[in-house]
Design a protein around this motif. Structure first.
Motif, mmCIF file in Angstrom:
data_model
loop_
_atom_site.group_PDB
_atom_site.id
_atom_site.type_symbol
_atom_site.label_atom_id
_atom_site.label_comp_id
_atom_site.label_asym_id
_atom_site.label_seq_id
_atom_site.Cartn_x
_atom_site.Cartn_y
_atom_site.Cartn_z
ATOM 1 N N SER A 1 0.842 -1.210 0.000
ATOM 2 C CA SER A 1 0.000 0.000 0.000
ATOM 3 C C SER A 1 0.876 1.258 0.000
ATOM 4 O O SER A 1 0.447 2.322 -0.446
ATOM 5 C CB SER A 1 -0.954 -0.008 1.200
ATOM 6 O OG SER A 1 -0.240 -0.248 2.382
ATOM 7 N N ALA A 2 2.147 1.131 0.442
ATOM 8 C CA ALA A 2 3.051 2.292 0.472
ATOM 9 C C ALA A 2 3.331 2.848 -0.925
ATOM 10 O O ALA A 2 3.807 3.977 -1.059
ATOM 11 C CB ALA A 2 4.371 1.904 1.145
ATOM 12 N N LEU A 3 3.029 2.057 -1.963
ATOM 13 C CA LEU A 3 3.189 2.572 -3.334
ATOM 14 C C LEU A 3 2.473 3.906 -3.506
ATOM 15 O O LEU A 3 2.925 4.785 -4.235
ATOM 16 C CB LEU A 3 2.596 1.579 -4.344
ATOM 17 C CG LEU A 3 3.514 0.590 -5.051
ATOM 18 C CD1 LEU A 3 2.725 -0.212 -6.070
ATOM 19 C CD2 LEU A 3 4.668 1.294 -5.743
ATOM 20 N N GLY A 4 1.342 4.028 -2.819
ATOM 21 C CA GLY A 4 0.531 5.237 -2.946
ATOM 22 C C GLY A 4 1.245 6.497 -2.475
ATOM 23 O O GLY A 4 0.804 7.621 -2.761
ATOM 24 N N GLN A 5 2.365 6.332 -1.735
ATOM 25 C CA GLN A 5 3.092 7.501 -1.232
ATOM 26 C C GLN A 5 4.148 8.010 -2.215
ATOM 27 O O GLN A 5 4.779 9.038 -1.975
ATOM 28 C CB GLN A 5 3.764 7.145 0.103
ATOM 29 C CG GLN A 5 2.743 6.808 1.197
ATOM 30 C CD GLN A 5 3.427 6.353 2.478
ATOM 31 O OE1 GLN A 5 4.468 6.888 2.878
ATOM 32 N NE2 GLN A 5 2.847 5.344 3.128
ATOM 33 N N LEU A 6 4.334 7.294 -3.341
ATOM 34 C CA LEU A 6 5.363 7.710 -4.318
ATOM 35 C C LEU A 6 4.755 8.776 -5.222
ATOM 36 O O LEU A 6 4.413 8.514 -6.380
ATOM 37 C CB LEU A 6 5.851 6.501 -5.133
ATOM 38 C CG LEU A 6 6.405 5.329 -4.314
ATOM 39 C CD1 LEU A 6 6.893 4.215 -5.229
ATOM 40 C CD2 LEU A 6 7.564 5.787 -3.418
ATOM 41 N N GLU A 7 4.637 9.994 -4.680
ATOM 42 C CA GLU A 7 3.815 10.997 -5.353
ATOM 43 C C GLU A 7 4.431 11.522 -6.648
ATOM 44 O O GLU A 7 3.771 12.215 -7.407
ATOM 45 C CB GLU A 7 3.517 12.151 -4.402
ATOM 46 C CG GLU A 7 4.763 12.759 -3.790
ATOM 47 C CD GLU A 7 4.443 13.766 -2.693
ATOM 48 O OE1 GLU A 7 5.218 14.706 -2.542
ATOM 49 O OE2 GLU A 7 3.400 13.589 -2.020
ATOM 50 N N ASN A 8 5.712 11.159 -6.923
ATOM 51 C CA ASN A 8 6.332 11.608 -8.178
ATOM 52 C C ASN A 8 6.298 10.542 -9.268
ATOM 53 O O ASN A 8 6.764 10.770 -10.386
ATOM 54 C CB ASN A 8 7.793 12.015 -7.939
ATOM 55 C CG ASN A 8 7.881 13.252 -7.050
ATOM 56 O OD1 ASN A 8 7.401 14.310 -7.430
ATOM 57 N ND2 ASN A 8 8.444 13.097 -5.860
ATOM 58 N N LEU A 9 5.754 9.365 -8.931
ATOM 59 C CA LEU A 9 5.809 8.236 -9.860
ATOM 60 C C LEU A 9 5.030 8.535 -11.148
ATOM 61 O O LEU A 9 3.869 8.925 -11.098
ATOM 62 C CB LEU A 9 5.242 6.970 -9.193
ATOM 63 C CG LEU A 9 5.681 5.637 -9.802
ATOM 64 C CD1 LEU A 9 7.182 5.457 -9.705
ATOM 65 C CD2 LEU A 9 4.970 4.470 -9.120
ATOM 66 N N GLN A 10 5.714 8.345 -12.296
ATOM 67 C CA GLN A 10 5.067 8.591 -13.591
ATOM 68 C C GLN A 10 4.854 7.303 -14.374
ATOM 69 O O GLN A 10 3.924 7.205 -15.154
ATOM 70 C CB GLN A 10 5.925 9.545 -14.444
ATOM 71 C CG GLN A 10 6.010 10.939 -13.863
ATOM 72 C CD GLN A 10 6.890 11.840 -14.705
ATOM 73 O OE1 GLN A 10 7.117 11.594 -15.881
ATOM 74 N NE2 GLN A 10 7.384 12.905 -14.090
#
Length: 589
Positions: A108-117
């Motif tokens: 669920s921590a994937l959701g914190q990668l706010e720069n992910l394109q």
């Protein structure tokens, strides 16, 4: 292979790689046999690096405190079964690639990668997607193909920045209506799922240029789909469509692929707005006629109508200015001789144009009805046997050919045999009785798993159509068929190219598409001096041997739909001459 040995599970990643990654912001750990990601990879931007403890006289190049945050992490083709929640320690990531692993879930921590394109999690074993993923407000490319997803979160439409979404080869039965919010999406791939319908709201995707719904269970397409003004490529192959939608707004649509459906009618209404269409692919349907209005498609370059029920064509088809490829085989055409179909598109168009003048005198263009076109009252059509030299028993779903068919032939020389579209498990043994006259045999669409050696006694055979059966090999005795010019083996189960074909020197056309052929022998092919057409589309060719470029008699070489990397699609699209030239340029000197 020194230096490429698979790392032990959890083994430390070489310091040199980490050092380089701190400078470049990129770390590639693909194909290292990792079963888990070492902790110090997640902490690469937090921990003081090893070299700081060892080296106290720093040169300019070693200023580890001036490191770059990790922006690109490649973990493809490992043995990862899960990703740690510690991934949140890499907030600067813009690209994360973990395709071809054994992931069953995502953190669920994937959701914190706010720069992910860009996120590539294709070719894993994912059954669901965490809701947190929907918080990725910069995500442009999301690749989820080849997983085990049976549903998507309802709020999927929150990913409004998405431009590319690949969900092919999953188990999806429906699409969330929130997809309508994906207004920046350019490419959407839904192929090879279990979709029975598409939500009409999908039409709100105003930027969508490519939509692929191949191989689902679609029976209809929402009429609103036809309002998608940006759509350029639409793939609807291998569904259960009975008709095409009308396309009032699709002024930019360039390619429409709707083969292998159950479409019976092609209306003028389906066509009249498609001013930009260059590819229309409708093969393997049940279309009975082509409307005269097809001539509005002035930009049409490829028209594939093979294997339908078309009995006549509008001659004005010959006037389409851009048409380069026209496929009509496998139709009961009454006005066009079979040998003309074999001569290729340009000859065919020339013939159609020559007929336009005749058409003026007889407006319907219908040929006189013959006994061949009427279902014969009795099971045996004697007129067909005596006048047309045709023995026909097709489309009966029969497990065997009745003896009375062969008895009726008597001493009449039969040139053409059509036993297609039945349930035959083997070649009818009595076909050998026709060996002194038969030159054209159609056994397509049956359940034949092998050719008998007796069949190879049909020494006058020139055309053999045995597509859509269960063949895995051909008998060596086929070498005796010295007059065989055309063989159609498409949609069978060949895993290797049948070697006996290399020895039938009269062959001009080999159609072997939609099998599982893994390799070809270019040196043997070069000896086939009459071979003009070789169709190997949709097989398992992992590479194309450069020496194939020396087969200069080939006029048509079709290789699309194979897993090889080169030649690339752009080269294939340029046509056979360009492909052969490209291959020759790759031959090692």
């Amino acid at each position: 292979r020194a230096g490429f040995r698979a790392a032990e599970p959890g083994l430390a990643v070489p310091q040199g790689l980490l050092r380089a990654a701190r400078k470049s912001g990129q770390l590639n750990l693909s194909g290292r046999g990792l079963s888990e990601v070492p902790q110090h990879v997640w902490r690469i931007n937090l921990d003081t690096p090893e070299e700081a403890h060892q080296n106290l006289s720093f040169g300019a190049a070693d200023r580890w405190w001036e490191q770059t945050d990790l922006t690109k992490l490649l973990l493809a083709s490992n043995k990862l079964q899960c990703l740690s929640e510690d991934i949140r320690l890499l907030p600067a990531l813009t690209v994360l690639d973990v395709h071809d692993n054994q992931l069953t879930s995502l953190p669920s921590a994937l959701g914190q990668l706010e720069n992910l394109q860009k996120l590539d999690v294709s070719h894993n074993k994912l059954k669901s997607i965490p809701e947190e993923l929907l918080q990725l407000s910069c995500l442009k490319s999301l690749l989820l193909q080849h997983n085990e997803l049976s549903h998507l979160p309802d709020g999927f439409g929150q990913l409004v920045t998405l431009e590319e979404l690949d969900l092919s080869n999953n188990c999806l039965t429906d699409i969330p209506t929130s997809f309508a919010l994906l207004i920046n999406l350019v490419r959407l791939n839904l192929a090879c799922n279990q979709l029975k319908n598409l939500p009409a709201d999908i039409s709100a995707m105003k930027s969508l240029r490519q939509l692929d719904c191949t191989k689902n269970y679609l029976e209809t397409v929402p009429p609103k789909l036809a309002t998608m003004a940006s759509l350029e490529q639409l793939y609807l192959r291998k569904n259960k469509l009975r008709s095409l939608p009308e396309f009032p707004s699709c002024k930019l649509l360039k390619e429409l692929h709707a083969g292998e459906n159950q479409i019976e009618i092609l209306n003028a209404e389906n066509l009249k707005h498609l001013n930009s269409l260059s590819v229309l692919e409708l093969r393997d349907n049940k279309i009975k006629s082509v409307p005269d209005e097809i001539t509005v498609l002035q930009k049409l370059e490829r028209l594939d109508l093979a294997n339908n029920d078309i009995s006549r064509l509008p001659y004005t088809l010959g006037n389409l200015p851009q048409l380069k490829f026209l496929s009509l085989e496998g139709n009961p055409l009454r006005t066009i001789r079979r040998d003309l179909l074999q001569k290729g598109t340009q000859e065919l168009l020339k013939y159609l144009r020559s007929k336009i003048q005749d058409d003026v005198t007889s407006p319907s263009g219908e040929p006189p009805v013959t006994a061949m076109t009427l279902p014969s009252e009795s099971r045996v059509n004697m007129h067909a046997i005596t006048s047309l030299k045709l023995l026909e028993y097709s489309g009966k779903q029969a497990a065997m050919i009745p003896d009375e068919m062969f008895d009726a032939v008597g001493s009449n020389p039969v040139a053409t045999v059509n036993f297609s579209k039945n349930q035959l498990n083997e070649i009818p043994p009595r076909i050998v009785e026709l060996k002194d006259s038969v030159c054209d045999v159609n056994l397509g669409f049956n359940k034949i798993s092998s050719l008998s050696s007796e069949f190879c006694m049909l020494h006058k055979l020139a055309h053999l159509d045995i597509r859509n059966n269960f063949l895995t090999s051909l008998p060596e005795e086929m070498e005796a068929l010295t007059r065989l010019q055309v063989i159609n083996l498409s949609f069978n189960r060949f895993k290797v190219f049948p070697s006996v074909l290399y020895r039938i020197v009269a062959l001009e056309t080999i159609l072997l598409s939609n099998n599982q052929v893994g390799s070809i022998d270019p040196l043997q092919l070069k000896k086939m001096e009459r071979l003009g057409t070789l169709d190997l589309q949709n097989n398992d060719l992992l590479q194309v041997p450069p020496e194939l470029g020396n087969c200069e008699t080939l006029r048509t070489l079709l290789l699309e739909g194979n897993p090889f990397r080169t030649p690339r699609a752009a080269v294939l699209a340029k046509g056979t001459a360009a492909v052969l030239e490209y291959l020759r340029s790759r031959i090692p000197t």
